[in-house]
Design an enzyme around this catalytic site. Structure first.
Site, PDB file in Angstrom:
ATOM      1  N   ASP A 182       8.685   2.480  -9.313  1.00 51.82           N
ATOM      2  CA  ASP A 182       9.625   2.924  -9.407  1.00 51.82           C
ATOM      3  C   ASP A 182      10.294   3.812 -10.853  1.00 51.82           C
ATOM      4  O   ASP A 182      10.492   5.234 -10.920  1.00 51.82           O
ATOM      5  CB  ASP A 182      11.558   2.722  -9.132  1.00 51.82           C
ATOM      6  CG  ASP A 182      11.586   2.630  -7.738  1.00 51.82           C
ATOM      7  OD1 ASP A 182      10.249   2.924  -6.924  1.00 51.82           O
ATOM      8  OD2 ASP A 182      11.968   2.030  -7.346  1.00 51.82           O
ATOM      9  N   VAL A 213       0.900  -1.183  -0.341  1.00 51.13           N
ATOM     10  CA  VAL A 213       0.224  -0.173   0.031  1.00 51.13           C
ATOM     11  C   VAL A 213       1.074   1.548   0.055  1.00 51.13           C
ATOM     12  O   VAL A 213       0.733   2.178  -0.527  1.00 51.13           O
ATOM     13  CB  VAL A 213      -1.247  -0.366   0.702  1.00 51.13           C
ATOM     14  CG1 VAL A 213      -1.672   1.497   1.272  1.00 51.13           C
ATOM     15  CG2 VAL A 213      -2.211  -1.142   1.415  1.00 51.13           C
ATOM     16  N   THR A 243       3.807   1.752  -1.261  1.00 47.52           N
ATOM     17  CA  THR A 243       4.284   1.588  -2.363  1.00 47.52           C
ATOM     18  C   THR A 243       3.502   2.016  -3.615  1.00 47.52           C
ATOM     19  O   THR A 243       3.715   3.185  -4.204  1.00 47.52           O
ATOM     20  CB  THR A 243       4.785   0.471  -2.633  1.00 47.52           C
ATOM     21  OG1 THR A 243       5.711  -0.715  -1.721  1.00 47.52           O
ATOM     22  CG2 THR A 243       5.994   0.076  -4.340  1.00 47.52           C
TER      23      THR A 243
HETATM   24  C1  LIG Z   1      15.467  23.915  -2.099  1.00 48.22           C
HETATM   25  C2  LIG Z   1      14.246  23.869  -3.202  1.00 48.22           C
HETATM   26  C3  LIG Z   1      13.128  23.376  -2.417  1.00 48.22           C
HETATM   27  C4  LIG Z   1      12.960  22.428  -2.773  1.00 48.22           C
HETATM   28  C5  LIG Z   1      13.196  20.876  -1.790  1.00 48.22           C
HETATM   29  C6  LIG Z   1      13.554  19.584  -2.197  1.00 48.22           C
HETATM   30  C7  LIG Z   1      14.603  18.864  -2.425  1.00 48.22           C
HETATM   31  C8  LIG Z   1      14.873  17.685  -2.562  1.00 48.22           C
HETATM   32  C9  LIG Z   1      15.169  16.928  -2.468  1.00 48.22           C
HETATM   33  C10 LIG Z   1      15.786  15.624  -2.108  1.00 48.22           C
HETATM   34  C11 LIG Z   1      14.761  14.682  -2.606  1.00 48.22           C
HETATM   35  C12 LIG Z   1      15.430  13.699  -2.723  1.00 48.22           C
HETATM   36  C13 LIG Z   1      14.924  12.341  -2.801  1.00 48.22           C
HETATM   37  C14 LIG Z   1      15.137  10.912  -2.903  1.00 48.22           C
HETATM   38  C15 LIG Z   1      14.823  10.342  -2.819  1.00 48.22           C
HETATM   39  C16 LIG Z   1      15.294   8.944  -2.523  1.00 48.22           C
HETATM   40  C17 LIG Z   1      14.422   7.308  -2.618  1.00 48.22           C
HETATM   41  C18 LIG Z   1      14.996   6.290  -3.319  1.00 48.22           C
HETATM   42  O1  LIG Z   1      15.263   6.500  -4.221  1.00 48.22           O
HETATM   43  O2  LIG Z   1      14.979   5.897  -1.784  1.00 48.22           O
HETATM   44  C19 LIG Z   1      14.987   4.292  -2.011  1.00 48.22           C
HETATM   45  C20 LIG Z   1      16.112   3.739  -2.358  1.00 48.22           C
HETATM   46  C21 LIG Z   1      16.373   2.329  -2.570  1.00 48.22           C
HETATM   47  O3  LIG Z   1      15.625   1.498  -3.731  1.00 48.22           O
HETATM   48  P1  LIG Z   1      14.756   0.231  -4.027  1.00 48.22           P
HETATM   49  O4  LIG Z   1      15.627  -0.508  -3.120  1.00 48.22           O
HETATM   50  O5  LIG Z   1      14.341   0.894  -5.047  1.00 48.22           O
HETATM   51  O6  LIG Z   1      16.282   0.462  -5.469  1.00 48.22           O
HETATM   52  C22 LIG Z   1      16.490   0.034  -6.669  1.00 48.22           C
HETATM   53  C23 LIG Z   1      17.286   0.972  -7.039  1.00 48.22           C
HETATM   54  O7  LIG Z   1      16.759   2.186  -7.092  1.00 48.22           O
HETATM   55  C24 LIG Z   1      17.690   0.746  -8.579  1.00 48.22           C
HETATM   56  O8  LIG Z   1      18.134   2.169  -9.353  1.00 48.22           O
HETATM   57  P2  LIG Z   1      18.985   2.278 -10.785  1.00 48.22           P
HETATM   58  O9  LIG Z   1      19.099   1.564 -11.778  1.00 48.22           O
HETATM   59  O10 LIG Z   1      18.078   3.123 -11.210  1.00 48.22           O
HETATM   60  O11 LIG Z   1      20.039   3.328 -10.111  1.00 48.22           O
HETATM   61  C25 LIG Z   1      16.198   0.467  -9.234  1.00 48.22           C
HETATM   62  O12 LIG Z   1      16.870  -0.001 -10.450  1.00 48.22           O
HETATM   63  C26 LIG Z   1      15.504  -0.468  -8.705  1.00 48.22           C
HETATM   64  O13 LIG Z   1      14.185   0.030  -9.163  1.00 48.22           O
HETATM   65  C27 LIG Z   1      15.218   0.281  -7.665  1.00 48.22           C
HETATM   66  O14 LIG Z   1      14.381  -0.990  -6.854  1.00 48.22           O
HETATM   67  O15 LIG Z   1      16.849   4.466  -2.087  1.00 48.22           O
HETATM   68  C28 LIG Z   1      17.286   4.322  -0.405  1.00 48.22           C
HETATM   69  O16 LIG Z   1      16.181   4.277   0.325  1.00 48.22           O
HETATM   70  C29 LIG Z   1      18.072   5.087   0.314  1.00 48.22           C
HETATM   71  C30 LIG Z   1      18.367   6.182   0.822  1.00 48.22           C
HETATM   72  C31 LIG Z   1      17.605   7.118  -0.198  1.00 48.22           C
HETATM   73  C32 LIG Z   1      18.479   8.750   0.169  1.00 48.22           C
HETATM   74  C33 LIG Z   1      18.283   8.963  -0.443  1.00 48.22           C
HETATM   75  C34 LIG Z   1      18.984  10.985  -0.125  1.00 48.22           C
HETATM   76  C35 LIG Z   1      18.269  12.269  -0.105  1.00 48.22           C
HETATM   77  C36 LIG Z   1      19.107  13.413   0.093  1.00 48.22           C
HETATM   78  C37 LIG Z   1      19.258  14.686   0.436  1.00 48.22           C
HETATM   79  C38 LIG Z   1      17.884  14.089   1.118  1.00 48.22           C
HETATM   80  C39 LIG Z   1      17.277  16.074   1.139  1.00 48.22           C
HETATM   81  C40 LIG Z   1      15.666  15.648   1.846  1.00 48.22           C
HETATM   82  C41 LIG Z   1      15.136  16.921   1.982  1.00 48.22           C
HETATM   83  C42 LIG Z   1      14.016  17.152   1.914  1.00 48.22           C
HETATM   84  C43 LIG Z   1      13.364  18.513   2.335  1.00 48.22           C
HETATM   85  C44 LIG Z   1      12.111  18.830   1.805  1.00 48.22           C
HETATM   86  C45 LIG Z   1      11.393  20.183   1.592  1.00 48.22           C
HETATM   87  N1  LIG Z   2       6.155  -3.214  -1.436  1.00 53.87           N
HETATM   88  C1  LIG Z   2       7.493  -3.462  -1.436  1.00 53.87           C
HETATM   89  C2  LIG Z   2       8.690  -2.589  -1.283  1.00 53.87           C
HETATM   90  C3  LIG Z   2       9.439  -2.965  -1.132  1.00 53.87           C
HETATM   91  N2  LIG Z   2       9.425  -4.907  -0.769  1.00 53.87           N
HETATM   92  C4  LIG Z   2      10.852  -5.556  -0.478  1.00 53.87           C
HETATM   93  O1  LIG Z   2      12.255  -4.135  -0.010  1.00 53.87           O
HETATM   94  C5  LIG Z   2      12.798  -4.307  -0.860  1.00 53.87           C
HETATM   95  C6  LIG Z   2      12.937  -2.692  -1.379  1.00 53.87           C
HETATM   96  O2  LIG Z   2      13.620  -1.830  -0.415  1.00 53.87           O
HETATM   97  P1  LIG Z   2      14.225  -0.560  -0.115  1.00 53.87           P
HETATM   98  O3  LIG Z   2      14.224  -0.795   1.049  1.00 53.87           O
HETATM   99  O4  LIG Z   2      14.982  -0.569  -1.592  1.00 53.87           O
HETATM  100  O5  LIG Z   2      12.824   0.023  -1.060  1.00 53.87           O
HETATM  101  C7  LIG Z   2      12.775  -5.152  -2.399  1.00 53.87           C
HETATM  102  O6  LIG Z   2      13.627  -6.012  -2.925  1.00 53.87           O
HETATM  103  C8  LIG Z   2      11.451  -6.197  -1.389  1.00 53.87           C
HETATM  104  O7  LIG Z   2      12.697  -7.039  -1.385  1.00 53.87           O
HETATM  105  C9  LIG Z   2       8.194  -5.865  -0.329  1.00 53.87           C
HETATM  106  O8  LIG Z   2       8.931  -6.680   0.094  1.00 53.87           O
HETATM  107  N3  LIG Z   2       7.383  -5.156  -0.667  1.00 53.87           N
HETATM  108 MG   LIG Z   3      12.024   1.302  -5.642  1.00 54.94          MG
END
Ligand SMILES: CCCCCCCC/C=C\CCCCCCCC(=O)OC[C@H](COP(=O)(O)O[C@@H]1[C@H](O)[C@H](OP(=O)(O)O)[C@@H](O)[C@H](O)[C@H]1O)OC(=O)CCCCCCC/C=C\CCCCCCCC
Ligand SMILES: Nc1ccn([C@@H]2O[C@H](COP(=O)(O)O)[C@@H](O)[C@H]2O)c(=O)n1
Ligand SMILES: [Mg+2]
Ligand SMILES: [Mg+2]
Length: 203
Positions: A91, A30, A32
């Site tokens: 995503d 949900v 997601t």
């Molecule tokens: C200053 C002007 C005003 C505007 C302010 C807005 C500022 C906004 C700034 C930042 C926001 C950034 C948000 C980023 C969020 C990232 C979320 C994310 O990706 O998290 C999930 C991720 C896990 O990913 P998955 O397991 O899904 O991983 C796979 C991966 O992504 C693969 O990627 P690829 O192959 O494409 O490279 C995919 O293959 C696959 O689909 C996917 O499953 O990662 C994490 O959880 C790690 C941590 C995330 C790190 C986030 C860093 C943010 C840094 C700073 C944030 C600052 C926040 C400020 C907020 C201000 C609000 C006003």
């Molecule tokens: N609805 C979901 C979403 C994610 N998962 C599990 O989490 C892994 C990804 O984790 P992130 O912290 O990187 O988003 C994904 O590979 C799944 O194993 C899930 O089970 N159900």
């Molecule tokens: Mg993801």
């Protein structure tokens, strides 16, 4: 890069909320789905109307659902193939909405062909970055490398678009989109080379 360095920090930040949502009976799926919907609404309702600041705020409020869902799945021992598939597939939808929202503005009322082309390039190259990893994983290899992974791409485009929405000159977004397109292309090359090494060493 951010995926490696910021994950531990954001896991700590979101763990209490994850625990609360699980207690309330909310499932990771949900989170997601709602997160993706929120990102799409933020991008497609605001960016095509040049409301870059508010669009960025709405997207930022929902985009961390991608961190939250994984934490919830792990906490409730529900991590699995279905969740991983749903997460990665949605995503792509969210990413396409963000860059697509920019394309719609610049190809429409914004009338800026260069910006529309840059945003489109980021959309396409970002999708290829993700596909290059997904396909490698489907073939039993890994491609977990690259200078422009998803979190890096999102931070770059959201910070630049948000700042332009606040009145910073648009040239910032031009430069960031151009650099992002180049960085995404480099990431594709990095992943292709990584997979090639693995495939050849298997043969
Ligand atoms: C200053 C002007 C005003 C505007 C302010 C807005 C500022 C906004 C700034 C930042 C926001 C950034 C948000 C980023 C969020 C990232 C979320 C994310 O990706 O998290 C999930 C991720 C896990 O990913 P998955 O397991 O899904 O991983 C796979 C991966 O992504 C693969 O990627 P690829 O192959 O494409 O490279 C995919 O293959 C696959 O689909 C996917 O499953 O990662 C994490 O959880 C790690 C941590 C995330 C790190 C986030 C860093 C943010 C840094 C700073 C944030 C600052 C926040 C400020 C907020 C201000 C609000 C006003
Ligand atoms: N609805 C979901 C979403 C994610 N998962 C599990 O989490 C892994 C990804 O984790 P992130 O912290 O990187 O988003 C994904 O590979 C799944 O194993 C899930 O089970 N159900
Ligand atoms: Mg993801
Ligand atoms: Mg996730």
């Amino acid at each position: 890069m951010l995926n490696r360095y910021a994950r531990a920090f954001f896991t700590k930040v979101f763990t209490p909320l994850a625990r609360l949502l699980l207690k309330l009976g909310v499932s990771p799926d949900v989170v997601t789905l709602v997160g993706t919907l929120g990102v799409c609404v933020g991008a497609l309702a605001f960016y095509p109307r040049h409301e870059f600041f508010w669009g960025t705020i709405v997207i930022t409020a929902f985009v961390f659902s991608d961190t939250l869902d994984g934490i919830m799945a792990r906490m409730s021992n529900r991590s699995g193939n279905w969740g991983a598939y749903l997460d990665s597939t949605l995503d792509r939808v969210g990413d396409a909405a963000i860059f697509g929202g920019l394309v719609l503005w610049y190809a429409g009322d914004g009338r800026d062909t260069l910006m529309a082309a840059l945003a489109l390039a980021c959309l396409i190259l970002g999708s290829v970055v993700s596909y290059s990893k997904a396909r490698a994983e489907g073939l039993g290899m890994t491609a977990n490398v690259g200078i422009a992974e998803r979190a890096d791409r999102l931070v770059a485009v959201l910070v630049a678009t948000g700042l332009v929405g606040l009145g910073v000159p648009e040239v910032l977004l031009t430069v960031v989109l151009a650099l992002l397109a180049v960085a995404s292309f480099i990431t594709v090359c990095q992943r292709v080379l990584t997979v090639r090494r693995q495939a050849l060493s298997r043969a």
